[in-house]
Motif scaffolding. Structure first.
Motif, PDB file in Angstrom:
ATOM      1  N   ILE A  87      27.389  39.399 -11.806  1.00  0.00           N
ATOM      2  CA  ILE A  87      27.064  37.982 -11.981  1.00  0.00           C
ATOM      3  C   ILE A  87      27.012  37.680 -13.473  1.00  0.00           C
ATOM      4  N   GLU A  88      27.803  36.712 -13.875  1.00  0.00           N
ATOM      5  CA  GLU A  88      27.841  36.313 -15.265  1.00  0.00           C
ATOM      6  C   GLU A  88      26.469  35.802 -15.688  1.00  0.00           C
ATOM      7  N   HIS A  89      26.032  36.234 -16.869  1.00  0.00           N
ATOM      8  CA  HIS A  89      24.716  35.836 -17.352  1.00  0.00           C
ATOM      9  C   HIS A  89      24.738  35.752 -18.873  1.00  0.00           C
ATOM     10  N   TRP A  90      23.723  35.059 -19.399  1.00  0.00           N
ATOM     11  CA  TRP A  90      23.666  34.798 -20.832  1.00  0.00           C
ATOM     12  C   TRP A  90      22.240  34.941 -21.327  1.00  0.00           C
ATOM     13  N   ALA A  91      22.101  35.181 -22.625  1.00  0.00           N
ATOM     14  CA  ALA A  91      20.794  35.244 -23.268  1.00  0.00           C
ATOM     15  C   ALA A  91      20.294  33.863 -23.655  1.00  0.00           C
ATOM     16  N   MET A  95      25.037  29.328 -23.323  1.00  0.00           N
ATOM     17  CA  MET A  95      26.014  30.328 -22.845  1.00  0.00           C
ATOM     18  C   MET A  95      26.878  30.878 -23.984  1.00  0.00           C
ATOM     19  N   ARG A  96      26.261  31.093 -25.135  1.00  0.00           N
ATOM     20  CA  ARG A  96      26.989  31.646 -26.289  1.00  0.00           C
ATOM     21  C   ARG A  96      26.795  33.145 -26.433  1.00  0.00           C
ATOM     22  N   ARG A  97      25.856  33.705 -25.670  1.00  0.00           N
ATOM     23  CA  ARG A  97      25.569  35.144 -25.757  1.00  0.00           C
ATOM     24  C   ARG A  97      25.735  35.778 -24.376  1.00  0.00           C
ATOM     25  N   GLY A  99      26.390  38.283 -21.262  1.00  0.00           N
ATOM     26  CA  GLY A  99      26.078  39.672 -20.960  1.00  0.00           C
ATOM     27  C   GLY A  99      24.838  40.202 -21.643  1.00  0.00           C
ATOM     28  N   GLU A 100      23.994  39.305 -22.156  1.00  0.00           N
ATOM     29  CA  GLU A 100      22.786  39.726 -22.863  1.00  0.00           C
ATOM     30  C   GLU A 100      21.544  39.086 -22.252  1.00  0.00           C
ATOM     31  N   THR A 101      20.392  39.603 -22.672  1.00  0.00           N
ATOM     32  CA  THR A 101      19.111  38.964 -22.404  1.00  0.00           C
ATOM     33  C   THR A 101      18.526  38.557 -23.754  1.00  0.00           C
ATOM     34  N   ASN A 102      17.455  37.779 -23.729  1.00  0.00           N
ATOM     35  CA  ASN A 102      16.809  37.391 -24.981  1.00  0.00           C
ATOM     36  C   ASN A 102      15.385  37.910 -25.032  1.00  0.00           C
ATOM     37  N   THR A 103      14.809  37.877 -26.228  1.00  0.00           N
ATOM     38  CA  THR A 103      13.415  38.292 -26.419  1.00  0.00           C
ATOM     39  C   THR A 103      12.621  37.185 -27.106  1.00  0.00           C
ATOM     40  N   GLU A 104      13.028  35.954 -26.881  1.00  0.00           N
ATOM     41  CA  GLU A 104      12.298  34.836 -27.450  1.00  0.00           C
ATOM     42  C   GLU A 104      10.951  34.643 -26.737  1.00  0.00           C
ATOM     43  N   HIS A 105      10.056  33.962 -27.381  1.00  0.00           N
ATOM     44  CA  HIS A 105       8.766  33.571 -26.802  1.00  0.00           C
ATOM     45  C   HIS A 105       7.894  34.759 -26.421  1.00  0.00           C
TER      46      HIS A 105
END
Length: 128
Positions: A87-91, A95-97, A99-105
């Motif tokens: 499943i396509e996913h973004w950080a 949708m500029r990142r 295949g990644e996750t983020n660590t914001e907040h």
């Protein structure tokens, strides 16, 4: 009594398939369904009600954004399921990142789409 969130209706083309997708990713429980709705129960009593929109009346589904606060363990399991299923996913919501996750907040987050095209977000820490 203060206001609390009780339920929302999520538009779908295949309500059972959309409900199954949410149940598998979020590990949500099936709830009694009736009429035009296939229902899931989230922790805290919130009901997700999936309803098919007829193509003739609604050629396009207006995509919505639904964000879910999950603990780290569920995030890990859900993210593994997203990757396993390709499943396509973004950080980020733009949708500029891919295949990644983020660590914001102070936590982790990921964005992806459900079968009807709605934008879903999993976060491990609330924004506020």
């Amino acid at each position: 009594m203060p206001a609390t969130f009780n339920h929302t209706i999520i538009a779908a083309r295949d309500r059972a398939g959309s409900a199954r997708f949410f149940a598998e990713i979020l590990e949500a429980s099936a709830a009694p369904s009736w009429g035009a709705f296939t229902n899931l129960q989230l922790d805290g009593g919130v009901l997700l009600q999936f309803a098919d929109l007829p193509v003739e009346a609604y050629p396009e589904i207006q995509n919505q954004h639904y964000a879910f606060l999950v603990d780290d363990a569920l995030f890990d399991r859900a993210y593994a399921r997203l990757r396993e299923r390709g499943i396509e996913h973004w950080a980020d919501p733009q949708m500029r990142r891919p295949g990644e996750t983020n660590t914001e907040h102070g936590g982790r987050g990921v964005y992806f789409r459900d079968p009807a095209g709605h934008y879903l977000e999993l976060i491990t820490r609330p924004y506020l």
